[in-house]
Design a protein around this motif. Sequence first.
Motif, PDB file in Angstrom:
ATOM      1  N   GLN A 138      83.241 -42.796  66.623  1.00  0.00           N
ATOM      2  CA  GLN A 138      82.478 -42.745  65.262  1.00  0.00           C
ATOM      3  C   GLN A 138      83.614 -42.296  64.197  1.00  0.00           C
ATOM      4  OE1 GLN A 138      79.931 -39.746  66.631  1.00  0.00           O
ATOM      5  NE2 GLN A 138      78.109 -41.017  66.847  1.00  0.00           N
ATOM      6  N   VAL A 139      84.589 -41.460  64.492  1.00  0.00           N
ATOM      7  CA  VAL A 139      85.430 -41.493  63.368  1.00  0.00           C
ATOM      8  C   VAL A 139      86.356 -42.628  62.959  1.00  0.00           C
ATOM      9  CG1 VAL A 139      87.753 -40.312  62.871  1.00  0.00           C
ATOM     10  CG2 VAL A 139      86.014 -38.868  64.087  1.00  0.00           C
ATOM     11  N   ILE A 140      86.574 -43.369  64.113  1.00  0.00           N
ATOM     12  CA  ILE A 140      87.357 -44.646  63.695  1.00  0.00           C
ATOM     13  C   ILE A 140      86.516 -45.807  63.217  1.00  0.00           C
ATOM     14  CG2 ILE A 140      88.815 -46.295  64.814  1.00  0.00           C
ATOM     15  CD1 ILE A 140      89.454 -44.440  66.972  1.00  0.00           C
ATOM     16  N   HIS A 141      85.497 -45.865  63.676  1.00  0.00           N
ATOM     17  CA  HIS A 141      84.447 -46.630  63.098  1.00  0.00           C
ATOM     18  C   HIS A 141      84.106 -46.628  61.603  1.00  0.00           C
ATOM     19  CE1 HIS A 141      80.423 -48.931  62.661  1.00  0.00           C
ATOM     20  NE2 HIS A 141      81.094 -49.743  63.352  1.00  0.00           N
ATOM     21  N   GLY A 142      84.183 -45.181  61.119  1.00  0.00           N
ATOM     22  CA  GLY A 142      83.939 -44.863  59.682  1.00  0.00           C
ATOM     23  C   GLY A 142      84.950 -45.280  58.969  1.00  0.00           C
ATOM     24  N   ALA A 143      86.371 -45.202  59.513  1.00  0.00           N
ATOM     25  CA  ALA A 143      87.665 -45.369  58.978  1.00  0.00           C
ATOM     26  C   ALA A 143      88.130 -46.575  58.681  1.00  0.00           C
ATOM     27  CB  ALA A 143      88.688 -44.576  59.391  1.00  0.00           C
ATOM     28  N   LEU A 144      87.718 -47.319  59.888  1.00  0.00           N
ATOM     29  CA  LEU A 144      88.225 -48.957  59.781  1.00  0.00           C
ATOM     30  C   LEU A 144      87.035 -49.851  60.088  1.00  0.00           C
ATOM     31  CD1 LEU A 144      91.157 -48.212  62.286  1.00  0.00           C
ATOM     32  CD2 LEU A 144      91.360 -48.562  60.108  1.00  0.00           C
ATOM     33  N   ALA A 145      86.629 -50.597  58.836  1.00  0.00           N
ATOM     34  CA  ALA A 145      85.329 -51.068  59.042  1.00  0.00           C
ATOM     35  C   ALA A 145      85.469 -52.450  59.547  1.00  0.00           C
ATOM     36  CB  ALA A 145      85.187 -51.534  57.330  1.00  0.00           C
ATOM     37  N   ILE A 153      91.652 -52.394  67.973  1.00  0.00           N
ATOM     38  CA  ILE A 153      92.224 -53.466  66.943  1.00  0.00           C
ATOM     39  C   ILE A 153      91.933 -53.303  65.628  1.00  0.00           C
ATOM     40  CG2 ILE A 153      93.057 -55.730  67.114  1.00  0.00           C
ATOM     41  CD1 ILE A 153      92.627 -55.870  69.879  1.00  0.00           C
ATOM     42  N   SER A 154      92.950 -53.403  64.798  1.00  0.00           N
ATOM     43  CA  SER A 154      92.575 -53.476  63.474  1.00  0.00           C
ATOM     44  C   SER A 154      93.243 -54.580  62.823  1.00  0.00           C
ATOM     45  CB  SER A 154      92.812 -52.107  62.606  1.00  0.00           C
ATOM     46  OG  SER A 154      92.227 -52.349  61.250  1.00  0.00           O
ATOM     47  N   PRO A 155      92.877 -55.868  63.062  1.00  0.00           N
ATOM     48  CA  PRO A 155      93.885 -56.989  62.384  1.00  0.00           C
ATOM     49  C   PRO A 155      94.535 -56.871  60.826  1.00  0.00           C
ATOM     50  CG  PRO A 155      91.890 -57.698  63.531  1.00  0.00           C
ATOM     51  CD  PRO A 155      91.681 -56.243  63.295  1.00  0.00           C
ATOM     52  N   GLY A 156      93.549 -55.965  60.004  1.00  0.00           N
ATOM     53  CA  GLY A 156      93.834 -56.129  58.592  1.00  0.00           C
ATOM     54  C   GLY A 156      95.077 -55.175  58.411  1.00  0.00           C
ATOM     55  N   HIS A 157      95.935 -54.568  59.255  1.00  0.00           N
ATOM     56  CA  HIS A 157      96.781 -53.500  59.202  1.00  0.00           C
ATOM     57  C   HIS A 157      98.013 -54.044  59.734  1.00  0.00           C
ATOM     58  CE1 HIS A 157      93.274 -51.147  58.490  1.00  0.00           C
ATOM     59  NE2 HIS A 157      94.018 -50.275  57.511  1.00  0.00           N
ATOM     60  N   ASP A 158      99.250 -53.812  59.137  1.00  0.00           N
ATOM     61  CA  ASP A 158     100.469 -54.011  59.832  1.00  0.00           C
ATOM     62  C   ASP A 158     100.543 -52.796  60.457  1.00  0.00           C
ATOM     63  OD1 ASP A 158     101.771 -52.175  57.842  1.00  0.00           O
ATOM     64  OD2 ASP A 158     102.436 -53.694  56.772  1.00  0.00           O
ATOM     65  N   THR A 159     101.673 -52.696  61.513  1.00  0.00           N
ATOM     66  CA  THR A 159     101.976 -51.620  62.233  1.00  0.00           C
ATOM     67  C   THR A 159     102.017 -50.113  61.163  1.00  0.00           C
ATOM     68  OG1 THR A 159     102.774 -52.848  63.827  1.00  0.00           O
ATOM     69  CG2 THR A 159     103.403 -50.754  64.273  1.00  0.00           C
ATOM     70  N   GLU A 160     103.347 -50.212  60.466  1.00  0.00           N
ATOM     71  CA  GLU A 160     103.371 -48.924  59.656  1.00  0.00           C
ATOM     72  C   GLU A 160     102.104 -48.639  59.078  1.00  0.00           C
ATOM     73  OE1 GLU A 160     105.990 -47.331  59.984  1.00  0.00           O
ATOM     74  OE2 GLU A 160     106.461 -48.718  61.609  1.00  0.00           O
ATOM     75  N   ASP A 161     101.457 -49.422  58.439  1.00  0.00           N
ATOM     76  CA  ASP A 161      99.999 -48.954  57.791  1.00  0.00           C
ATOM     77  C   ASP A 161      99.176 -48.667  58.592  1.00  0.00           C
ATOM     78  OD1 ASP A 161      98.377 -48.926  55.666  1.00  0.00           O
ATOM     79  OD2 ASP A 161      97.328 -50.844  56.218  1.00  0.00           O
TER      80      ASP A 161
END
Length: 297
Positions: free
Chosen positions: A128-135, A182-190
């Motif tokens: 739930q935390v991650i789902h709220g932070a990474l759309a 998996i969050s495709p919209g981010h590069d590794t450092e971000d």
Amino acid sequence: MSAHERFVDGSAQGGGSAAGTAGAAGAAAPARTKRWLVALDVDGTTMREDGVITEAVIAAVREAEAAGHEVMLSTGRSEGMTIPLLERLGLRSKYVVCANGALILARQDDGTYGRVHVERFDPTEVLQVIHGALANAAFGVEDETGHFLLSGNFPDDTMTVAGEHVPFEQLLGTEATRVVVISPGHDTEDFLQVVERMGLQKVSYSVGWTSWLDIAPEGVTKATAMERVREWLDIPRSRVMAAGDGRNDIDMLRWASTSGRGVVMGQAPDDVVDAGNELTGGVTDDGLAAALDTLPR
């Protein structure tokens, strides 16, 4: 790596060498009485990115086992994705660590492997935390059998072929050994910064080469599983060796390098290199074979 860093090609910072160190560790007795516990990561260490395990690596693994060492796999992979690799490598390991330490398998009398230790957790809160932070994130929840429940768009690979696609809400309240995000919209450092800001609690986690997050039960890593195996086998900490290249290997490399050998693959990122005390060649240069060849015979 700190001032005691070593390189398995024989060079070293401070005048030592990996080969010399290994030789000194095994000089008092043959390897069959002074056996080492050797933990090998799979992807990027034993196996190349294209799925190839080279003949040089296979030969080095088999020779190390034939010399009397306890050679085993310690991987983030599920049971079903790991056991077939033992046959490819010709290994008859007593134990196998899967799911980043949440699952330990033991070899049975008939040659099959059974689960002897399983760590599970309810991933509801962290999901739930991650789902709220990474759309736009995709989520996978793995159980102890290696079955995945998937929500969102995953790349086509073995995990998604075997997985069951479900609504996000169906992931909540399950008994998990591992969660993958998996969050495709981010590069590794971000992605590293985003995960850090989330302040995930009550779990262990590591960020992969890309925007890939592995989540395990709290306090569970490859290192905790390998320490359990070491105790079962009654092998001293001074004779453990671990090889890896990813951030999910950091704890295992630190565990091994405290008294033994934490071997980092040449292509590993800097924070992984810092966790070990030896550096070998990259996976495309058969760096694992070079490291294994320095074990006592």
